[in-house]
Design a protein around this motif. Structure first.
Motif, short mmCIF file in Angstrom:
data_model
loop_
_atom_site.label_atom_id
_atom_site.label_comp_id
_atom_site.label_asym_id
_atom_site.label_seq_id
_atom_site.Cartn_x
_atom_site.Cartn_y
_atom_site.Cartn_z
N TRP A 181 11.66 4.15 -5.10
CA TRP A 181 10.75 3.05 -5.36
C TRP A 181 9.28 3.46 -5.25
O TRP A 181 8.40 2.76 -5.75
CB TRP A 181 11.02 1.90 -4.38
N THR A 182 8.99 4.58 -4.57
CA THR A 182 7.59 4.99 -4.41
C THR A 182 7.00 5.60 -5.68
O THR A 182 5.79 5.75 -5.78
CB THR A 182 7.46 6.02 -3.26
N HIS A 183 7.86 5.97 -6.65
CA HIS A 183 7.35 6.50 -7.92
C HIS A 183 6.70 5.38 -8.71
O HIS A 183 7.20 4.25 -8.75
CB HIS A 183 8.49 7.14 -8.72
N LYS A 184 5.62 5.70 -9.38
CA LYS A 184 4.80 4.67 -10.03
C LYS A 184 5.59 3.83 -11.02
O LYS A 184 5.41 2.60 -11.09
CB LYS A 184 3.62 5.34 -10.73
N ASP A 185 6.50 4.44 -11.78
CA ASP A 185 7.25 3.71 -12.79
C ASP A 185 8.22 2.70 -12.20
O ASP A 185 8.70 1.79 -12.90
CB ASP A 185 8.03 4.69 -13.68
N ASN A 186 8.54 2.83 -10.91
CA ASN A 186 9.57 1.99 -10.30
C ASN A 186 8.99 0.92 -9.37
O ASN A 186 9.76 0.18 -8.74
CB ASN A 186 10.55 2.86 -9.50
N ARG A 187 7.68 0.83 -9.30
CA ARG A 187 7.08 -0.07 -8.31
C ARG A 187 7.33 -1.54 -8.62
O ARG A 187 7.48 -2.36 -7.71
CB ARG A 187 5.58 0.20 -8.22
N SER B 13 0.84 -1.20 0.00
CA SER B 13 0.00 0.00 0.00
C SER B 13 0.86 1.25 0.00
O SER B 13 0.56 2.24 -0.68
CB SER B 13 -0.92 0.01 1.23
N ALA B 14 1.98 1.19 0.75
CA ALA B 14 2.86 2.36 0.86
C ALA B 14 3.47 2.73 -0.48
O ALA B 14 3.69 3.91 -0.77
CB ALA B 14 3.96 2.10 1.89
N ILE B 15 3.75 1.73 -1.31
CA ILE B 15 4.36 2.04 -2.61
C ILE B 15 3.30 2.14 -3.72
O ILE B 15 3.63 2.34 -4.89
CB ILE B 15 5.41 0.98 -3.01
#
Length: 540
Positions: free
Chosen positions: A398-404, A325-327
């Motif tokens: 890692w929290t950026h959408k492209d890096n999840r 959920s956090a990411i």
């Protein structure tokens, strides 16, 4: 003077892999399947319990369990497990492995069903009875650890003993997988039968009344695999090592193993009595100087490594839903209805189990007798440390959408190397390195130390992972250090595991008596079995 070794133990050590080995793996392993299912099916259940019983009118977010209730529901089973590991471990050495083995399974069956039947419809009554039954469920689960490990180690041969014990433990992976799959099937079925709007569309209608059945059915399913194997557990004979070396009953040991191995073995009562006299120095107790001298560092090694491993392992498993959920891998709770949230969490758990947890266990099974326990444990702790820091240090990246997706891959690798590493070896080694009369007790102590670590992880991570931003924090929780710094702490814990692994001996290719030094006579000379036609043992 040459002294003869027990033929029945020689036969077990030298036995080729037979059907009874696989039968024992399945019978013992189904206990661990149930253990893992019962312990790890709880994350989606807690989310559902929060929505059903702690909904607040007009709240911006769905209801969640209050901090003290969440800690109790997540941690009470571990408290029971710790108590069960100590009690049944001790009882297994006092009464025998078989006499206690069915007892643990029946406790698990009864309490799995009772957990799902938690009484009442008010939050306090439901949570109180749920916690009560999950404590006793954990108590039964705890007994399975020392008994299954000890039984498998005492049944196995020297060549493949590590693989057989690890295979029993690897059933945990299938239990975790089953927990996710049952959650997916039940939530999808109820979601299809009872459609509901999202929480932000209609808060009250987003949790259908039938959702109360979902968490109960998830919990009760755990009784099924345990109940199916109860009969076969009762049919297993007592291990020859307990019967011969602890109970001193040569006739029964020979009769039991003759059936198991399908060979004729003669009773050697005089030899047992002679060995008992020759090994008078090996009659020391757990709280003796001699035990501390011979096995004190070994017990320190098995307890500390298991403690450190479980802090990290159970934190990761129990709070996958919070990390995802956090990411942003699982959408915000308010954008889903109750059953949709259960489905998403269960699906994420299943994906992690399928891609990393289960393969990790079986890599250990296939390689443990080739590269050894020590190497696997050291390597596992090392890579867990590396990947945990790889997640934590650039956490904002890692929290950026492209890096999840990258985050999920690295997160999965920490699970892979936990299971192709210390999560398996900490279970295997204590079943191999202690004397037969103390083996179950010492394994229980080691496992209980692990569950103490799980309790630290379950309670500590719950609070520590809370963000400092009040708008992002779960209701009722104080500010924590956030997921990033919690992952850094877990990385440091794994690094400590590398150091304490140095205290654990390698047991690959050695007999149980050689590892526990039970093949030493009263003068301290070691007796080694050699094949001279009569299987004589001579001091070397």
């Amino acid at each position: 003077m040459a002294r003869e070794h027990l033929h029945v133990l020689n036969a077990l050590d030298a036995a080729k892999t037979q059907w009874y080995h696989f039968t024992a793996i399945i019978i013992a392993g189904m206990g661990f399947f149930t253990d893992a299912y019962d312990l790890f099916c709880i994350p989606p259940v807690t989310k559902l319990l929060g929505r059903i019983y702690y909904h607040q009118e007009g709240a911006a977010k769905p209801g969640t369990l209050p901090p003290n209730v969440a800690a109790a529901v997540n941690g009470v089973a571990f408290c029971g497990t710790l108590a069960g590991q100590l009690f049944f471990g001790w009882l297994g050495d006092k009464l025998g492995r078989k006499k206690v083995y069915g007892m643990t399974l029946m406790v698990m069956v009864i309490c799995s069903v009772a957990s799902g039947l938690s009484f009442g419809d008010k939050p306090k009554s439901v949570m109180a009875t749920l916690c009560f039954f999950r404590f006793w469920l954990g108590f039964g689960i705890g007994g399975d650890y020392p008994l299954s490990a000890t039984i498998m180690s005492e049944y196995a041969n020297k060549k493949t003993r590590g693989a057989f014990i690890a295979a029993v433990f690897a059933m945990q992976g299938f239990g975790i997988l089953a927990g996710g799959m049952v959650g997916i099937i039940l939530s999808a079925s109820f979601r299809s039968a009872y459609p509901a709007p999202t929480y932000e569309e209609n808060a009250a209608a987003s949790t259908v009344s039938q959702a109360d059945f979902v968490w109960r059915l998830i919990l009760m399913f755990g009784a099924l695999p345990a109940a199916l194997t109860y009969y076969w557990r009762m049919k297993m004979p007592e291990t020859a090592r307990y019967t011969a070396l602890v109970a001193k009953n040569a006739k029964q040991a020979a009769a039991d193993m003759s059936k198991v191995l399908q060979v004729e073995l003669e009773a050697e009562q005089e030899k047992i009595e002679q060995i008992s006299q020759d090994k008078a120095g090996n009659s020391f107790g757990l709280f003796s100087r001699e035990f501390v001298k011979r096995h004190g560092m070994h017990l320190l090694g098995t307890t500390t490594t298991w403690f450190l491993l479980d802090i990290a392992f159970y934190s990761q498993n129990l709070f996958q839903k919070d990390i995802f959920s956090a990411i942003g891998w699982i959408p915000p709770a308010k954008t889903m209805n109750a059953l949709e949230e259960v489905f998403r969490i269960a699906r994420a758990q299943t994906l992690i189990a399928l891609c990393s947890t289960v393969p990790g266990y079986w890599f250990t099974v296939f390689l443990i007798d080739k590269i050894g326990r020590f190497v696997i444990q050291l390597m596992g702790f090392f890579f867990m440390t590396v990947f945990m820091f790889a997640l934590a240090i650039p956490y904002d990246h890692w929290t950026h959408k492209d890096n999840r997706i990258g985050f999920v891959i690295i997160y999965s690798l920490t699970f892979f190397f936990a299971n192709f590493g210390p999560n398996a070896t900490t279970f295997v080694v204590p079943a191999e390195i202690f004397p037969a009369r103390l083996r179950s007790t010492c394994h229980g102590i080691s496992a209980a130390s692990g569950k103490a670590g799980a309790i630290v992880g379950a309670f500590g991570f719950l609070y520590a992972a809370q963000p400092k931003d009040p708008s992002k924090r779960d209701a009722g929780y104080p500010a924590g250090i956030g997921v990033k710094y919690s992952l850094i702490v877990l990385g440091c814990v794994n690094a400590l595991g590398i150091l304490f692994t140095l205290l654990v001996p390698e047991s690959r290719g050695k007999s149980l008596e050689e590892m526990s030094k039970e093949n030493e006579d009263s003068t301290g000379e070691e007796m080694r079995t050699q094949s001279y036609g009569e299987n004589r043992t001579v001091p070397v």
